[in-house]
Scaffold this motif. Structure first.
Motif, mmCIF file in Angstrom:
data_model
loop_
_atom_site.group_PDB
_atom_site.id
_atom_site.type_symbol
_atom_site.label_atom_id
_atom_site.label_comp_id
_atom_site.label_asym_id
_atom_site.label_seq_id
_atom_site.Cartn_x
_atom_site.Cartn_y
_atom_site.Cartn_z
ATOM 1 N N GLY A 297 0.804 -1.215 0.000
ATOM 2 C CA GLY A 297 0.000 0.000 0.000
ATOM 3 C C GLY A 297 0.834 1.260 0.000
ATOM 4 N N ASN A 298 2.079 1.143 0.457
ATOM 5 C CA ASN A 298 2.962 2.310 0.541
ATOM 6 C C ASN A 298 3.862 2.483 -0.671
ATOM 7 O OD1 ASN A 298 2.350 3.586 3.003
ATOM 8 N ND2 ASN A 298 3.451 2.024 4.164
ATOM 9 N N THR A 299 3.876 1.519 -1.573
ATOM 10 C CA THR A 299 4.828 1.570 -2.674
ATOM 11 C C THR A 299 4.224 2.234 -3.909
ATOM 12 O OG1 THR A 299 6.481 0.237 -3.858
ATOM 13 C CG2 THR A 299 4.254 -0.688 -3.679
ATOM 14 N N VAL A 300 4.952 2.182 -5.002
ATOM 15 C CA VAL A 300 4.520 2.783 -6.263
ATOM 16 C C VAL A 300 4.204 1.684 -7.268
ATOM 17 C CG1 VAL A 300 5.967 4.804 -5.859
ATOM 18 C CG2 VAL A 300 6.861 2.901 -7.223
ATOM 19 N N ALA A 301 3.498 2.051 -8.326
ATOM 20 C CA ALA A 301 3.262 1.125 -9.431
ATOM 21 C C ALA A 301 4.522 1.081 -10.295
ATOM 22 C CB ALA A 301 2.060 1.567 -10.253
ATOM 23 N N VAL A 302 5.129 -0.079 -10.357
ATOM 24 C CA VAL A 302 6.436 -0.221 -11.011
ATOM 25 C C VAL A 302 6.427 0.239 -12.470
ATOM 26 C CG1 VAL A 302 8.233 -1.874 -11.662
ATOM 27 C CG2 VAL A 302 7.099 -2.065 -9.431
ATOM 28 N N PRO A 303 5.409 -0.110 -13.281
ATOM 29 C CA PRO A 303 5.466 0.288 -14.699
ATOM 30 C C PRO A 303 5.521 1.798 -14.918
ATOM 31 C CG PRO A 303 3.844 -1.451 -14.379
ATOM 32 C CD PRO A 303 4.251 -0.986 -13.014
ATOM 33 N N VAL A 304 4.949 2.569 -14.004
ATOM 34 C CA VAL A 304 5.007 4.025 -14.140
ATOM 35 C C VAL A 304 6.457 4.491 -14.115
ATOM 36 C CG1 VAL A 304 4.392 6.233 -13.077
ATOM 37 C CG2 VAL A 304 2.731 4.352 -13.109
ATOM 38 N N PHE A 305 7.238 3.914 -13.206
ATOM 39 C CA PHE A 305 8.614 4.388 -13.057
ATOM 40 C C PHE A 305 9.569 3.724 -14.038
ATOM 41 C CE2 PHE A 305 6.511 6.105 -9.486
ATOM 42 C CZ PHE A 305 7.101 7.348 -9.371
ATOM 43 N N GLU A 306 9.179 2.600 -14.590
ATOM 44 C CA GLU A 306 9.939 2.086 -15.727
ATOM 45 C C GLU A 306 9.791 3.043 -16.909
ATOM 46 O OE1 GLU A 306 10.211 -1.738 -18.782
ATOM 47 O OE2 GLU A 306 8.918 -1.861 -17.003
ATOM 48 N N TRP A 307 8.569 3.535 -17.126
ATOM 49 C CA TRP A 307 8.338 4.501 -18.209
ATOM 50 C C TRP A 307 9.117 5.792 -17.951
ATOM 51 C CZ3 TRP A 307 5.842 9.354 -18.214
ATOM 52 C CH2 TRP A 307 5.573 9.890 -19.482
ATOM 53 N N ILE A 308 9.065 6.293 -16.713
ATOM 54 C CA ILE A 308 9.817 7.501 -16.369
ATOM 55 C C ILE A 308 11.302 7.294 -16.652
ATOM 56 C CG2 ILE A 308 10.614 8.925 -14.428
ATOM 57 C CD1 ILE A 308 7.834 9.668 -15.198
#
Length: 322
Positions: A297-308
């Motif tokens: 619940g505290n983390t980020v969605a990984v694909p968003v930051f792969e795109w970044i």
């Protein structure tokens, strides 16, 4: 993945279980050092990124500490998803006065000491409005005072291949090129109303049968039973999966013969774009589900930051070859 002699590398602050780190890793940017104060989350990092040097306390880490373990400032991306409790619409909204969200001052301190090539920040969209926008203005002013140009955008995880409503503010900063952050966050081949070229539009979902919880059909977890769930999950929260969690904010899976159930930790990992069982162990020991729910619940969605990370690499290479 060891740092390349000539490539960018990541310093991850408030790293949690490594969602940003994993996204950058998939794009080819390794994490040289990470800072995380929670021992269980830090244990997940130790299991998943054994070559990364781990630090505990952001308030005590210095640029000299980071440089001593191989961080090269001019090749460094500093990334941080600093605590959002003070900015969230579900909290008291004390903003930077909240001691957790107020950790921003130590992020700014490290940026001033290290002077990295890039900065990537993540928080809830509530940061834009808390205290009538004054706190976000403080963040931008801190970056500007360092000589860093910045741009920001609110991104939703469901636009990046995961069925999960998770809107997050992403802030990108760069020393030396005022257009670079904008070019990272805004693709020239994308205009409003058009799907991302790498993510086709979501197909129409079939109508759900009477009494079901939503409109998207998938395979059941138990005995091949049909499972029905909403087309997109609610944003995962970090209440640890306990019964005091607001039921309006929980996605339930309805199974015809067994009734509704909560999402499992494995399903939450998939909703955030992690490999299966990413949080199953911490320091090579099994973790309780309550801890896993809180971490996810505290983390980020990984694909968003792969795109970044991929956008950042593309823009950075343009600057190098220019």
């Amino acid at each position: 993945m060891p740092a390349r002699a000539d490539g960018l590398h990541l310093v991850s602050l408030c790293a949690g279980i490594g969602g940003i780190d994993l996204g950058f890793h998939r794009a080819g940017i390794p994490t040289v050092a990470a800072v995380e104060i929670d021992p269980a989350a830090r244990g997940v990092l130790a299991d998943r990124f054994p070559e990364t040097v781990l630090f505990e306390d952001l308030t005590k880490v210095t640029a000299d500490d980071l440089i001593s373990v191989g961080v090269v400032p001019e090749r460094t991306v500093v990334a941080v998803g600093w605590p959002c409790q003070g900015n969230s619409s579900r909290g008291r909204r004390q903003g930077l006065d909240d001691p957790r969200s107020g950790l921003w001052m130590h992020v700014a301190r490290l940026l001033a000491e290290l002077h990295p090539r890039w900065f990537v920040g993540e928080n809830v969209p509530g940061l834009l409005s808390v205290n009538d926008g004054r706190d976000f203005a403080t963040v931008l002013a801190d970056l500007a005072e360092l000589g860093m140009d910045s741009a920001w955008r609110v991104l939703d995880a469901r636009g990046f291949g995961v069925p999960h409503r998770r809107r997050r503010l992403v802030l990108v900063g760069h020393f030396g090129d005022r257009t670079a952050p904008v070019r990272v966050l805004l693709e020239p081949d994308r205009v409003p109303g058009h799907p991302h070229p790498h993510h086709p539009p979501t197909p129409a979902t079939p109508a759900a049968p009477a009494g079901s919880a939503g409109a998207s059909r998938g395979g059941g977890e138990r005995g091949g039973l049909t499972t029905w769930a909403p087309a997109y999950s609610h944003s995962l929260v970090s209440h640890g999966g306990n019964d005091k969690q607001d039921p309006s904010m929980v996605t339930y899976v309805v199974q015809p013969d067994t009734g509704p159930r909560r999402l499992t930790p494995l399903e939450c990992e998939r909703l955030q774009g992690f490999p299966d069982d990413w949080t199953a162990t911490s320091n090579a020991r099994g973790q309780a589900d309550k801890l896993r729910y809180a971490q996810l619940g505290n983390t980020v969605a990984v694909p968003v930051f792969e795109w970044i990370a991929r956008r950042l690499l593309a823009v950075d290479s343009e600057a190098v070859t220019a």
